[in-house]
Design an enzyme around this catalytic site. Structure first.
Site, PDB file in Angstrom:
ATOM      1  N   HIS A  86       0.769  -1.067   0.030  1.00  0.00           N
ATOM      2  CA  HIS A  86      -0.142   0.105   0.054  1.00  0.00           C
ATOM      3  C   HIS A  86       0.714   1.360  -0.027  1.00  0.00           C
ATOM      4  O   HIS A  86       2.047   1.224   0.623  1.00  0.00           O
ATOM      5  CB  HIS A  86      -1.002   0.183   1.218  1.00  0.00           C
ATOM      6  CG  HIS A  86      -2.130  -0.760   0.958  1.00  0.00           C
ATOM      7  ND1 HIS A  86      -2.934  -0.458  -0.008  1.00  0.00           N
ATOM      8  CD2 HIS A  86      -2.573  -1.821   1.763  1.00  0.00           C
ATOM      9  CE1 HIS A  86      -4.263  -1.447   0.078  1.00  0.00           C
ATOM     10  NE2 HIS A  86      -3.818  -2.087   1.344  1.00  0.00           N
ATOM     11  N   CYS A 139       0.813   2.844  -4.635  1.00  0.00           N
ATOM     12  CA  CYS A 139      -0.097   4.252  -5.077  1.00  0.00           C
ATOM     13  C   CYS A 139       0.765   5.435  -4.543  1.00  0.00           C
ATOM     14  O   CYS A 139       1.583   5.458  -3.763  1.00  0.00           O
ATOM     15  CB  CYS A 139      -1.268   4.314  -4.261  1.00  0.00           C
ATOM     16  SG  CYS A 139      -2.513   3.014  -4.911  1.00  0.00           S
TER      17      CYS A 139
END
Length: 389
Positions: A86, A139
């Protein structure tokens, strides 16, 4: 010359933000490093969270692995880091003037964030004549090495940000472009020659990471306004250096204003308690911001001035305002960016430049229906250099 690598894969098993392709990314990259680039097994360190026999990818352990990698390097060595997991962005509370409005971070298994500034500091200690390649399939990864020169990317192209946000919404969870909204998975169908696959993103909304912190610690007093003080309270000296620096400045200003010679540890505890209730109190926060910033201007990916010198190279899975896809299920899962690299490296037998690799990855992902656009951030001398050679 020695080739060394740190490979990090975090699937966050058992959490509501569990991913499925990150460990597979590590396995595939490990194989490529050995077979295509001649890395020795003993010089490849893995940190994954699905195998208790492996070093766990906590914030402390990841930072230590980075420093071990850089600390043992000699001129001429090749250093390589791959991260799959993440990514998130923390709203800056330290008064810094930056162009993205956020601190881009990778998210360790214990949610002890590692910021773009942390990574920049580590890269800054790489010996002259030693290359450091960082591939991040997460991300907001375009901004992960603060001040790196943007060679391929649109992280500074603010005019296109609205279009980017629209495209991300086609496959990202609801709320990706607005952390205040609730998060609901909205898979999309990706073109694939063999299988129909669904995609999810590797973005961790701040509110969700706060919820995960609450679950891990049993505390209910964690909120966006006190995230940095909470991280310092939870992790102490193992917290991000940027978090510790922020707290140090606040404590220094508090000590000056009170004129009391309290021990730092005791003062820190008092500061955390006070700041949770007085986060917007200029008596404490404004002086701290001004002291920390002074004449320093923080510039993110794409900066013309400054930069990493000649030894840091970032290959990002997307731009600073984009998300990266985690695709498939079980053993067939993968990161879309990592998968594109593996396909291209296999086709070229590893003989390809940084620029060519990123451009081919962009074309591949676009053809497959992914809106994310990989980027390349490095000095001019590495743009056309062979990938990790």
């Amino acid at each position: 010359m020695v080739k060394k690598a740190v490979l990090i894969g975090i699937n966050y098993p058992g959490t509501e933000e569990e991913l499925v392709g990150c460990i597979n990314d590590v396995k595939r990259m490990h194989k490529s490093l050995v077979e295509l680039y001649g890395f020795s097994e003993e010089n490849i360190v893995e940190l994954i969270d699905t195998d208790e026999s492996k070093t766990q990818p906590t914030g402390k352990n990841i930072r230590q692995a980075f420093w071990d990698l850089v600390g043992s390097a000699q001129p001429g060595d090749v250093l390589f880091v791959h991260y799959s997991g993440h990514g998130t962005r923390l709203p800056p509370k330290t008064g810094e003037d930056d162009d993205t409005g956020y601190d881009e971070c990778i998210v360790p298994s214990d949610i002890n964030y590692i910021t773009d500034d942390d990574i920049k500091e580590i890269v800054g200690h790489v010996p002259k004549g030693c290359s450091f390649t960082f591939v991040s399939d997460s991300c907001h990864s375009g901004g992960l090495i603060d001040s790196a020169k943007e060679q391929i990317g649109e992280s500074f192209n603010k005019k296109s940000s609205k279009m980017f946000k629209y495209l991300f919404g086609l496959f990202c969870s609801k709320g990706t472009t607005s952390e205040a909204e609730s998060k609901e998975e909205t898979p999309i169908k990706i073109d694939d020659d063999e299988n129909d696959v669904n995609g999810r993103n590797r973005f961790l909304p701040l509110q969700t990471s706060i919820k995960m912190l609450k679950q891990a610690t049993g505390r209910d007093d964690i909120k966006e306004g006190n995230i940095r003080t909470t991280l310092f309270d939870l992790f102490g000296e193992d917290a991000s250096p940027k978090v510790r620096k922020f707290m140090k400045v606040i404590l220094s200003n508090m000590q000056e204003s009170t004129g009391e010679g309290l021990m730092l540890r005791s003062l820190a505890k008092q500061a955390i308690i006070l700041l949770k209730d007085k986060l917007n109190d200029e008596e404490y926060l404004k002086p701290a911001m001004e002291t920390q910033v002074k004449s320093k201007k923080e510039v993110y990916a794409g900066a013309i001035n400054g930069g990493l010198g000649s030894n840091g190279i970032l290959l990002s899975g997307c731009q600073t305002n984009q998300v990266s896809a985690d695709v498939g299920s079980k053993d067939k899962a993968y990161g879309a960016f990592t998968n594109s690299l593996q396909i291209i490296l296999a086709e070229t037998k590893g003989k390809i430049s940084y620029k060519e690799l990123v451009l081919k990855s962009r074309k591949y992902l676009e053809k497959q229906g992914y809106p994310q656009r990989p980027g390349l951030y490095c000095s001019d001398s590495y743009v056309n250099a062979p990938f990790i050679c």
